[in-house]
Design a protein around this motif. Sequence first.
Motif, PDB file in Angstrom:
ATOM      1  N   TYR A  24       0.828  -1.207   0.000  1.00 53.20           N
ATOM      2  CA  TYR A  24       0.000   0.000   0.000  1.00 53.20           C
ATOM      3  C   TYR A  24       0.861   1.254   0.000  1.00 53.20           C
ATOM      4  CZ  TYR A  24      -4.289  -2.648   0.612  1.00 53.20           C
ATOM      5  OH  TYR A  24      -5.343  -3.508   0.414  1.00 53.20           O
ATOM      6  N   VAL A  41      -5.647   2.306   5.906  1.00 55.83           N
ATOM      7  CA  VAL A  41      -6.259   1.317   5.029  1.00 55.83           C
ATOM      8  C   VAL A  41      -7.501   0.796   5.745  1.00 55.83           C
ATOM      9  CG1 VAL A  41      -5.914  -0.844   3.783  1.00 55.83           C
ATOM     10  CG2 VAL A  41      -3.980   0.688   4.162  1.00 55.83           C
ATOM     11  N   LYS A  42      -8.658   0.930   5.095  1.00 50.35           N
ATOM     12  CA  LYS A  42      -9.925   0.585   5.748  1.00 50.35           C
ATOM     13  C   LYS A  42     -10.744  -0.335   4.844  1.00 50.35           C
ATOM     14  CE  LYS A  42     -14.166   2.814   7.267  1.00 50.35           C
ATOM     15  NZ  LYS A  42     -14.903   4.069   7.296  1.00 50.35           N
ATOM     16  N   CYS A  44     -14.096  -1.649   3.430  1.00 54.45           N
ATOM     17  CA  CYS A  44     -15.448  -1.117   3.248  1.00 54.45           C
ATOM     18  C   CYS A  44     -16.462  -2.259   3.274  1.00 54.45           C
ATOM     19  CB  CYS A  44     -15.543  -0.370   1.922  1.00 54.45           C
ATOM     20  SG  CYS A  44     -14.465   1.063   1.847  1.00 54.45           S
ATOM     21  N   ASP A  46     -18.571  -3.110   1.011  1.00 57.31           N
ATOM     22  CA  ASP A  46     -18.716  -3.801  -0.270  1.00 57.31           C
ATOM     23  C   ASP A  46     -17.529  -4.695  -0.608  1.00 57.31           C
ATOM     24  OD1 ASP A  46     -16.858  -1.853  -0.777  1.00 57.31           O
ATOM     25  OD2 ASP A  46     -17.923  -0.945  -2.458  1.00 57.31           O
ATOM     26  N   LYS A  48     -14.386  -3.771  -0.849  1.00 61.10           N
ATOM     27  CA  LYS A  48     -13.266  -3.010  -1.399  1.00 61.10           C
ATOM     28  C   LYS A  48     -12.494  -2.348  -0.261  1.00 61.10           C
ATOM     29  CE  LYS A  48     -15.487  -2.180  -5.779  1.00 61.10           C
ATOM     30  NZ  LYS A  48     -15.938  -1.180  -6.757  1.00 61.10           N
ATOM     31  N   VAL A  49     -11.315  -1.869  -0.582  1.00 60.52           N
ATOM     32  CA  VAL A  49     -10.452  -1.256   0.420  1.00 60.52           C
ATOM     33  C   VAL A  49     -10.340   0.237   0.123  1.00 60.52           C
ATOM     34  CG1 VAL A  49      -8.122  -1.224   1.379  1.00 60.52           C
ATOM     35  CG2 VAL A  49      -9.160  -3.384   0.744  1.00 60.52           C
ATOM     36  N   ASP A  50     -10.514   1.051   1.159  1.00 59.22           N
ATOM     37  CA  ASP A  50     -10.370   2.496   1.059  1.00 59.22           C
ATOM     38  C   ASP A  50      -8.999   2.869   1.613  1.00 59.22           C
ATOM     39  OD1 ASP A  50     -11.124   5.213   0.704  1.00 59.22           O
ATOM     40  OD2 ASP A  50     -11.574   5.330   2.846  1.00 59.22           O
ATOM     41  N   VAL A  51      -8.212   3.569   0.814  1.00 58.89           N
ATOM     42  CA  VAL A  51      -6.875   3.978   1.236  1.00 58.89           C
ATOM     43  C   VAL A  51      -6.837   5.501   1.270  1.00 58.89           C
ATOM     44  CG1 VAL A  51      -4.416   3.913   0.710  1.00 58.89           C
ATOM     45  CG2 VAL A  51      -5.848   1.944   0.163  1.00 58.89           C
ATOM     46  N   SER A  52      -6.571   6.048   2.444  1.00 60.34           N
ATOM     47  CA  SER A  52      -6.395   7.490   2.568  1.00 60.34           C
ATOM     48  C   SER A  52      -4.992   7.753   3.105  1.00 60.34           C
ATOM     49  CB  SER A  52      -7.464   8.103   3.468  1.00 60.34           C
ATOM     50  OG  SER A  52      -7.471   7.474   4.715  1.00 60.34           O
ATOM     51  N   TYR A  53      -4.482   8.927   2.816  1.00 60.21           N
ATOM     52  CA  TYR A  53      -3.104   9.223   3.215  1.00 60.21           C
ATOM     53  C   TYR A  53      -2.984  10.647   3.729  1.00 60.21           C
ATOM     54  CZ  TYR A  53      -2.713  11.730  -1.195  1.00 60.21           C
ATOM     55  OH  TYR A  53      -2.907  12.613  -2.215  1.00 60.21           O
TER      56      TYR A  53
END
Length: 70
Positions: A24, A41-42, A44, A46, A48-53
């Motif tokens: 990641y 890294v979260k 979701c 559904d 899928k993976v949500d990546v925020s930075y």
Amino acid sequence: MLVDGVEVTAVGLDNFTEAEALNYVDYVRSNVQTPLKAIIVKMCDDGKVDVSYLAKGEKFERIRRITGLN
């Protein structure tokens, strides 16, 4: 966990390994030009993976303006 100088936090992911975290970090670095500070890294609902930075901001120099009023 700290991976390659970036704090990585996994939310909702069981058995999240350092190798996955490094993937990641590499992915975000390939898409972002500024140095990274942290990645979240979260998982979701559904699947899928949500990546925020969070990127490190550049230092700024404060310039003081002095004006003379007559």
